[in-house]
Design a protein around this motif. Sequence first.
Motif, short mmCIF file in Angstrom:
data_model
loop_
_atom_site.label_atom_id
_atom_site.label_comp_id
_atom_site.label_asym_id
_atom_site.label_seq_id
_atom_site.Cartn_x
_atom_site.Cartn_y
_atom_site.Cartn_z
N ARG A 134 0.82 -1.22 0.00
CA ARG A 134 0.00 0.00 0.00
C ARG A 134 0.85 1.26 0.00
NH1 ARG A 134 -3.65 -3.44 3.40
NH2 ARG A 134 -5.50 -3.69 2.08
N ASP A 135 2.04 1.19 0.59
CA ASP A 135 2.93 2.34 0.66
C ASP A 135 3.71 2.58 -0.64
OD1 ASP A 135 2.13 2.79 3.26
OD2 ASP A 135 3.90 1.82 4.15
N ALA A 136 3.73 1.61 -1.52
CA ALA A 136 4.47 1.76 -2.79
C ALA A 136 3.88 2.90 -3.60
CB ALA A 136 4.43 0.46 -3.58
N SER A 137 4.75 3.68 -4.24
CA SER A 137 4.28 4.84 -5.01
C SER A 137 4.51 4.70 -6.50
CB SER A 137 4.96 6.12 -4.49
OG SER A 137 6.36 5.99 -4.60
N SER A 138 5.06 3.56 -6.94
CA SER A 138 5.25 3.32 -8.37
C SER A 138 5.10 1.83 -8.64
CB SER A 138 6.64 3.78 -8.82
OG SER A 138 7.64 2.92 -8.30
N SER A 139 4.86 1.49 -9.88
CA SER A 139 4.73 0.08 -10.25
C SER A 139 6.02 -0.68 -9.98
CB SER A 139 4.31 -0.05 -11.71
OG SER A 139 3.02 0.49 -11.90
N ASP A 140 7.16 -0.05 -10.24
CA ASP A 140 8.44 -0.71 -9.99
C ASP A 140 8.63 -0.97 -8.50
OD1 ASP A 140 11.08 -1.71 -10.89
OD2 ASP A 140 11.81 -0.03 -9.67
N GLU A 141 8.32 0.01 -7.67
CA GLU A 141 8.45 -0.16 -6.22
C GLU A 141 7.49 -1.25 -5.73
OE1 GLU A 141 8.05 2.39 -2.06
OE2 GLU A 141 7.74 3.43 -3.97
N LEU A 142 6.29 -1.29 -6.28
CA LEU A 142 5.32 -2.33 -5.92
C LEU A 142 5.86 -3.71 -6.26
CD1 LEU A 142 2.40 -2.78 -4.84
CD2 LEU A 142 1.64 -2.60 -7.22
N TYR A 143 6.41 -3.85 -7.46
CA TYR A 143 6.99 -5.13 -7.90
C TYR A 143 8.15 -5.53 -7.00
CZ TYR A 143 9.51 -8.54 -10.69
OH TYR A 143 10.17 -9.68 -11.11
N GLN A 144 9.10 -4.62 -6.79
CA GLN A 144 10.28 -4.93 -5.98
C GLN A 144 9.89 -5.32 -4.55
OE1 GLN A 144 13.21 -5.40 -7.24
NE2 GLN A 144 12.69 -4.59 -9.26
N THR A 145 8.92 -4.63 -3.99
CA THR A 145 8.45 -4.94 -2.64
C THR A 145 7.86 -6.34 -2.58
OG1 THR A 145 8.01 -2.61 -2.18
CG2 THR A 145 6.84 -4.22 -0.82
N ALA A 146 7.02 -6.68 -3.53
CA ALA A 146 6.39 -8.01 -3.56
C ALA A 146 7.44 -9.11 -3.69
CB ALA A 146 5.38 -8.08 -4.70
N ILE A 147 8.40 -8.91 -4.58
CA ILE A 147 9.44 -9.92 -4.80
C ILE A 147 10.30 -10.08 -3.55
CG2 ILE A 147 11.48 -10.53 -6.17
CD1 ILE A 147 8.71 -10.86 -7.60
N ARG A 148 10.67 -8.95 -2.94
CA ARG A 148 11.52 -8.99 -1.73
C ARG A 148 10.82 -9.78 -0.61
NH1 ARG A 148 11.77 -3.97 -0.83
NH2 ARG A 148 10.43 -3.84 1.00
N PHE A 149 9.56 -9.46 -0.35
CA PHE A 149 8.82 -10.17 0.70
C PHE A 149 8.67 -11.65 0.37
CE2 PHE A 149 7.77 -6.16 2.60
CZ PHE A 149 7.46 -6.47 3.92
N SER A 150 8.42 -11.96 -0.88
CA SER A 150 8.26 -13.35 -1.31
C SER A 150 9.55 -14.13 -1.04
CB SER A 150 7.91 -13.40 -2.80
OG SER A 150 7.97 -14.72 -3.28
N GLU A 151 10.68 -13.53 -1.37
CA GLU A 151 11.97 -14.19 -1.14
C GLU A 151 12.27 -14.34 0.33
OE1 GLU A 151 14.61 -11.77 -3.47
OE2 GLU A 151 14.01 -12.74 -5.36
N GLN A 152 11.93 -13.33 1.12
CA GLN A 152 12.16 -13.39 2.56
C GLN A 152 11.32 -14.47 3.22
OE1 GLN A 152 11.33 -9.43 3.96
NE2 GLN A 152 13.32 -8.63 3.33
N SER A 153 10.11 -14.65 2.73
CA SER A 153 9.23 -15.65 3.34
C SER A 153 9.68 -17.08 2.99
CB SER A 153 7.78 -15.43 2.93
OG SER A 153 7.59 -15.76 1.58
N GLN A 154 10.52 -17.21 1.96
CA GLN A 154 11.04 -18.52 1.58
C GLN A 154 12.24 -18.94 2.40
OE1 GLN A 154 9.63 -20.63 -0.85
NE2 GLN A 154 8.02 -19.14 -0.54
N SER A 155 12.93 -17.95 3.01
CA SER A 155 14.15 -18.28 3.75
C SER A 155 13.90 -18.56 5.21
CB SER A 155 15.17 -17.17 3.62
OG SER A 155 14.60 -15.91 3.94
#
Length: 155
Positions: A134-155
Amino acid sequence: MQLSTILSPERTVCNMPGVSKKRFLTSISEHIAESSSSLSADAIYNALLAREQLGSTGIGNGIAIPHCRVQECTQIIGTLVQLDEGIDFDAIDSQQVDLLFVLIVPAEETDEHLRVLSGLARLFHQETFCQALRDASSSDELYQTAIRFSEQSQS
């Protein structure tokens, strides 16, 4: 589940106009079809609408995970959307929806479909994940945030 295998920057949209559930499904179907040569917007829209008629995919807390199987689909496709304002999505808690992850799956991928849905539900039940989206202000930031959290939840 690694989001990077089903989500791309082209299919990540920040501040998309909400308007209504039906208008959202139309717009997102067109958006997905533009990035996939094998899928038509009509096939996606009709499958998403048919799924919504079975019961809303609004899972609560402002989140919906519209999903469907499409015969012409050859691989699982994810699209992440942050709306500029919430819309009525007939969610189980009656809250307006502003975060959506649209999932299009090949018709024969039943087990994988359920596995990916389960992984998405786990991610979207993390309050910090949703707030970061919700805090993301651009599509790129939204994508990077989603990918980062996804990777963190896998470790």
